[in-house]
Design a protein around this motif. Structure first.
Motif, short mmCIF file in Angstrom:
data_model
loop_
_atom_site.label_atom_id
_atom_site.label_comp_id
_atom_site.label_asym_id
_atom_site.label_seq_id
_atom_site.Cartn_x
_atom_site.Cartn_y
_atom_site.Cartn_z
N THR A 1 45.58 54.03 41.89
CA THR A 1 44.58 53.05 41.44
C THR A 1 43.48 52.90 42.48
OG1 THR A 1 46.28 51.86 40.19
CG2 THR A 1 44.25 50.66 40.70
N ASP A 2 43.85 52.69 43.73
CA ASP A 2 42.87 52.48 44.79
C ASP A 2 41.94 53.67 44.98
OD1 ASP A 2 43.92 49.96 45.23
OD2 ASP A 2 45.16 50.58 46.93
N GLN A 3 42.44 54.87 44.73
CA GLN A 3 41.65 56.07 44.97
C GLN A 3 40.88 56.54 43.73
OE1 GLN A 3 44.50 58.90 46.51
NE2 GLN A 3 44.61 57.87 48.49
N HIS A 4 41.12 55.92 42.59
CA HIS A 4 40.48 56.37 41.36
C HIS A 4 38.97 56.07 41.40
CE1 HIS A 4 39.59 56.81 37.07
NE2 HIS A 4 40.71 57.52 37.00
N ALA A 5 38.17 57.07 41.05
CA ALA A 5 36.72 56.94 41.15
C ALA A 5 36.19 55.79 40.29
CB ALA A 5 36.05 58.25 40.73
N GLU A 6 36.74 55.60 39.11
CA GLU A 6 36.27 54.53 38.22
C GLU A 6 36.55 53.16 38.83
OE1 GLU A 6 34.09 53.46 35.02
OE2 GLU A 6 34.65 55.55 35.44
N VAL A 7 37.72 53.00 39.43
CA VAL A 7 38.07 51.74 40.08
C VAL A 7 37.14 51.48 41.27
CG1 VAL A 7 39.89 50.49 41.32
CG2 VAL A 7 40.47 51.84 39.28
N GLN A 8 36.88 52.50 42.05
CA GLN A 8 35.97 52.35 43.19
C GLN A 8 34.57 51.93 42.73
OE1 GLN A 8 36.29 56.00 45.44
NE2 GLN A 8 38.32 55.47 46.21
N GLN A 9 34.11 52.49 41.63
CA GLN A 9 32.80 52.09 41.10
C GLN A 9 32.81 50.64 40.64
OE1 GLN A 9 31.41 54.78 38.07
NE2 GLN A 9 31.53 56.57 39.41
N MET A 10 33.90 50.23 39.99
CA MET A 10 33.98 48.84 39.53
C MET A 10 33.99 47.86 40.70
SD MET A 10 36.45 48.85 36.17
CE MET A 10 37.63 50.09 36.65
N LYS A 11 34.62 48.22 41.78
CA LYS A 11 34.66 47.32 42.95
C LYS A 11 33.27 47.06 43.48
CE LYS A 11 39.35 48.38 44.57
NZ LYS A 11 40.16 48.99 45.64
N ARG A 12 32.37 48.03 43.36
CA ARG A 12 31.02 47.87 43.86
C ARG A 12 30.20 46.86 43.06
NH1 ARG A 12 31.09 53.76 43.70
NH2 ARG A 12 32.07 54.45 45.63
N LEU A 13 30.66 46.49 41.88
CA LEU A 13 29.94 45.53 41.06
C LEU A 13 30.12 44.09 41.55
CD1 LEU A 13 30.76 46.98 37.52
CD2 LEU A 13 28.59 47.13 38.76
N PHE A 14 31.12 43.87 42.38
CA PHE A 14 31.37 42.51 42.88
C PHE A 14 30.35 42.15 43.96
CE2 PHE A 14 35.36 43.58 40.94
CZ PHE A 14 35.85 42.37 40.46
N SER A 15 30.06 40.87 44.05
CA SER A 15 29.15 40.39 45.10
C SER A 15 29.75 40.67 46.47
CB SER A 15 28.90 38.89 44.93
OG SER A 15 30.13 38.18 45.04
N ARG A 16 28.89 40.72 47.46
CA ARG A 16 29.34 41.08 48.81
C ARG A 16 30.44 40.15 49.32
NH1 ARG A 16 24.39 41.20 51.71
NH2 ARG A 16 25.17 39.50 52.95
N GLN A 17 30.31 38.86 49.05
CA GLN A 17 31.29 37.91 49.58
C GLN A 17 32.64 38.02 48.89
OE1 GLN A 17 28.52 36.92 47.92
NE2 GLN A 17 28.94 35.18 46.58
N ARG A 18 32.69 38.67 47.72
CA ARG A 18 33.96 38.78 47.00
C ARG A 18 34.49 40.21 46.96
NH1 ARG A 18 31.66 34.70 42.70
NH2 ARG A 18 32.55 32.76 43.49
N ARG A 19 33.72 41.16 47.42
CA ARG A 19 34.11 42.56 47.30
C ARG A 19 35.40 42.86 48.04
NH1 ARG A 19 29.16 45.72 48.37
NH2 ARG A 19 28.56 44.66 46.46
N ARG A 20 35.65 42.16 49.12
CA ARG A 20 36.88 42.39 49.88
C ARG A 20 38.13 42.18 49.02
NH1 ARG A 20 38.49 39.36 55.56
NH2 ARG A 20 40.53 40.31 55.77
N PHE A 21 38.01 41.30 48.03
CA PHE A 21 39.14 40.96 47.16
C PHE A 21 39.00 41.57 45.77
CE2 PHE A 21 38.34 37.44 50.12
CZ PHE A 21 39.51 37.49 50.86
N ALA A 22 38.08 42.50 45.61
CA ALA A 22 37.82 43.09 44.29
C ALA A 22 39.08 43.74 43.72
CB ALA A 22 36.69 44.10 44.37
N GLY A 23 39.87 44.38 44.55
CA GLY A 23 41.09 45.02 44.07
C GLY A 23 42.04 44.04 43.44
N ILE A 24 42.16 42.86 44.04
CA ILE A 24 43.04 41.82 43.50
C ILE A 24 42.51 41.36 42.14
CG2 ILE A 24 43.90 39.46 43.84
CD1 ILE A 24 43.69 40.03 46.89
#
Length: 196
Positions: free
Chosen positions: A52-75
């Motif tokens: 999941t963490d390495q999947h390209a689609e998931v990585q792209q989705m994480k970038r949609l989060f604001s900077r202050q929340r990106r650290r927790f995007a996976g959660i």
């Protein structure tokens, strides 16, 4: 991935399902003392998380989060993925969602003796409060994530992440469809119909 998806991607034994959730509670556990099926479930959990963490689609989705929340995007995505899986269950499985959820809940209760105390408490709350039912609604996902934010041991701006899930909901939903198709190809499940 979060609770529902991990349980769905496990073998259908109580021990495997316990092991699949144990990945979130395994700190301090002597893995050599685990029964073989529980250990295999734990290994499966870690492989699914890595995929999941390495999947390209998931990585792209994480970038949609604001900077202050990106650290927790996976959660946030973990819980949101449970939401999509539950809401689109009929696309992935011919089995009754109600029956599957009830069986998963029964297995979590039956497996209590295999769990460390904190995991017993959480799984009792999962069943007692019907977490999977609440995850079907976006406000239930937001509520769960706000509770997680409150348990983080340091100051953070994760609370309110539900507004970002709502803002990007169609994009996240499309990304989940791509990601989940790849996931079940890599990790076939007896609960997911082949060809999905």
């Amino acid at each position: 991935m979060n609770f529902f998806a991990h349980l769905v991607l496990a073998d259908t034994t109580v021990e495997s399902r316990v092991g699949n959730l144990l990945g979130d509670f395994a700190r301090g556990i002597d893995q050599q003392m685990l029964p073989a099926e529980v250990l295999q479930g734990l290994i499966n959990h870690r492989r699914v998380d890595q995929f999941t963490d390495q999947h390209a689609e998931v990585q792209q989705m994480k970038r949609l989060f604001s900077r202050q929340r990106r650290r927790f995007a996976g959660i946030a995505l973990d819980v949101l993925f449970d939401h999509y899986l539950l809401n689109h269950w009929q696309q992935f499985s011919s089995q009754s969602k109600t029956r599957v959820v009830d069986t998963l809940y029964d297995d979590l209760i039956a497996g209590q003796s295999l769990m460390p105390p904190r995991m017993q408490q959480v799984t009792q709350r999962i069943v007692g409060s019907d977490w999977f039912g609440s995850y079907e609604r976006l406000d239930g996902v937001s509520y769960a994530l706000d509770r997680i934010a409150g348990r983080i041991r340091f100051s953070n701006q994760f609370t309110g992440v539900g507004e970002e899930l709502e803002r990007h909901y169609p994009r996240f939903e499309a990304g989940f469809s791509v990601f989940f198709a790849d996931l079940v190809q890599q990790f076939p499940s007896p609960l997911i119909d082949s060809g999905n």
